[in-house]
Write an enzyme that holds these catalytic residues in place. Sequence first.
Site, short mmCIF file in Angstrom:
data_model
loop_
_atom_site.label_atom_id
_atom_site.label_comp_id
_atom_site.label_asym_id
_atom_site.label_seq_id
_atom_site.Cartn_x
_atom_site.Cartn_y
_atom_site.Cartn_z
CD GLU A 182 33.20 34.60 38.53
OE1 GLU A 182 33.79 34.69 37.44
OE2 GLU A 182 33.78 34.55 39.64
CB SER A 232 43.05 41.05 39.87
OG SER A 232 42.89 39.68 40.22
CB CYS A 287 43.69 47.32 32.81
SG CYS A 287 43.65 47.20 31.04
P1 NAD Z 1 39.67 38.84 38.60
O1 NAD Z 1 41.12 38.56 38.64
O2 NAD Z 1 38.90 38.82 39.87
O3 NAD Z 1 38.92 37.77 37.65
C1 NAD Z 1 39.40 37.48 36.36
C2 NAD Z 1 39.03 36.04 36.03
O4 NAD Z 1 39.64 35.17 36.97
C3 NAD Z 1 37.54 35.78 36.07
O5 NAD Z 1 37.16 35.00 34.97
C4 NAD Z 1 37.35 35.02 37.39
O6 NAD Z 1 36.32 34.07 37.34
C5 NAD Z 1 38.67 34.33 37.59
N1 NAD Z 1 39.03 34.19 39.01
C6 NAD Z 1 38.64 34.97 40.05
N2 NAD Z 1 39.21 34.53 41.19
C7 NAD Z 1 39.97 33.46 40.87
C8 NAD Z 1 40.80 32.58 41.63
N3 NAD Z 1 40.97 32.72 42.96
N4 NAD Z 1 41.45 31.59 40.97
C9 NAD Z 1 41.31 31.45 39.65
N5 NAD Z 1 40.52 32.25 38.89
C10 NAD Z 1 39.86 33.25 39.49
O7 NAD Z 1 39.48 40.22 37.82
P2 NAD Z 1 38.14 41.06 37.59
O8 NAD Z 1 37.74 41.67 38.88
O9 NAD Z 1 37.15 40.27 36.82
O10 NAD Z 1 38.68 42.19 36.59
C11 NAD Z 1 39.29 43.38 37.01
C12 NAD Z 1 40.79 43.26 37.00
O11 NAD Z 1 41.22 42.92 35.68
C13 NAD Z 1 41.49 44.57 37.32
O12 NAD Z 1 42.59 44.28 38.14
C14 NAD Z 1 41.94 45.09 35.96
O13 NAD Z 1 43.05 45.95 35.99
C15 NAD Z 1 42.27 43.80 35.29
N6 NAD Z 1 42.29 43.95 33.84
C16 NAD Z 1 43.51 44.00 33.24
C17 NAD Z 1 43.58 44.20 31.89
C18 NAD Z 1 44.91 44.29 31.22
O14 NAD Z 1 44.95 44.36 30.01
N7 NAD Z 1 46.03 44.28 31.92
C19 NAD Z 1 42.41 44.34 31.13
C20 NAD Z 1 41.19 44.26 31.78
C21 NAD Z 1 41.14 44.07 33.15
#
Ligand code: NAD
Length: 490
Positions: A182, A232, A287
């Site tokens: 979002e 995350s 990441c």
């Molecule tokens: P995030 O976990 O906050 O959000 C990811 C998705 O989950 C979003 O679409 C969000 O809307 C949804 N979300 C958020 N809170 C939620 C909840 N409580 N319940 C269900 N869904 C929820 O992550 P972010 O801040 O958007 O991205 C950064 C993170 O992603 C970092 O930790 C990074 O390391 C990780 N990441 C990992 C990889 C990998 O390949 N391992 C790649 C890219 C990013």
Amino acid sequence: MEVQTLKYPAIRNYVAGQSVEDASTATMDVFSPLSGALISTVPLSGAAALDAAVTAAKAAFPEWSATPIKERVQIFYRYKTLLERDMKALADLVREENGKTFDEARAEVEKAIELTEFACSMPQLIAGEVLEVSKGVEARVERKPLGVVASIAPFNFPNMVPHWTIPNAIVLGNTMVLKPSEQVPLSAVKIAELLKEAGLPAGVLNIVNGDKTIVEAICDHPDIQAVSFVGSTKIAKVVYIRATSNLKRCVALGGAKNHLMVLPDAHPDMTASNVAASMSGCAGQRCMAGSTMVGVGAVDHIVAKLVEEARKIIPGENLGSVISREAKERIEQHIAEAEAAGAKVLLDGRGAVVPGHEDGYYVGPTVIDYVTPDMRIAKEEVFGPVLAIMRTDTLDEALAIENASNYGNAAAVFTQSGSHARYVMDNASAGMIGVNIGVPVPREPFSFGGWNESKFGACDITGKSSIEFWTQLKKTTVKWNPESRVNWMS
Ligand code: NAD
């Protein structure tokens, strides 16, 4: 009353090939982190909007999955040329919503093209197997799609991460519901438009916007067969547990804390520039970022060069913004805490301001030496352009620090010794290893995915491993000749 016009129209969902408004729900403001300006709004849709998208994907599945794969890939060949045609516009969108530099944003789209090329090679990769297993009896194994699948994306790669899943899953015959972050919902709209222009039939790709509510609805929806998630670790765990407890396939990629082990024999210039680029590229919001360096033995000369390199990284020039005000505050808090705990800040990016963009969210490159493994900055994901340096006397001590991390996305070693490099390749507890490479992203056809709490689920998300995730095997035993002797299995 003055009506504010936004730079981008309000984001809408995309269902059955049409852009649709979800009037029933609240919207969230979308800001550009480059300037802090309000640029659009995004609907926070709920279960009803998801159900409409799943219904469209389910309706599209029979025809799409029955289309020969050689025809399905033709759409993606066309799509690739559209990505190339619109490269600048796509990169501009990434830059605006995510805050990257233009070069980083363009690299993201170039990677999306490579992912699309890989999907176009699927007919060559997934041909089935056939064997005469008894006289006149033939066994065949074919890969079949799963049905409706879902892809949930994070904020840090608004264009590339959706391409980790869309081309492979769809070319393999599935239909999909995508849930973008979002915080960065603009790129997905353009991706859907280009796929439509390339000829993707209505309903094969659908987009539903929102937050936690929609993610939970995806995990619970009975007509979704598989869920891929990138974000995350905290949320990856929740999604993996909820989706699999609802008997879905799930691969959930989480956060990271990647260790770059630097040995005294490492090439000083190459190592310094690689480590600086690894920690600061995409403002450290990768990441795969090398957020932790472990200096083994006498590496002061490399640390000095590294600081010199990092000084050349200028916010607003060759360093983009972080995603939000909260992210900036969190990163600066990490730096302050490490300093208070006794670490030495060699280069301090706190309070960075870009002239003309005073309301943007910038953190300058930061290098902190003499961090100890017990400090929070050594253990938690910072997700900013910050390098925490730890010191050890031996490579085994460095590996022990790396192995103790909950995460396991990437690890790297900088050395000119083949045997030391091999030792790290064998003993680091991470899914992706770099030797003299600070960001060891495997390129296609190799797959992307970490170990430990950086990934939950059996398969990787891209490359050959993703074929396993997005398909199931159909095994058929065939007998045509009535004369053949009947045996135990015919
Ligand atoms: P995030 O976990 O906050 O959000 C990811 C998705 O989950 C979003 O679409 C969000 O809307 C949804 N979300 C958020 N809170 C939620 C909840 N409580 N319940 C269900 N869904 C929820 O992550 P972010 O801040 O958007 O991205 C950064 C993170 O992603 C970092 O930790 C990074 O390391 C990780 N990441 C990992 C990889 C990998 O390949 N391992 C790649 C890219 C990013």
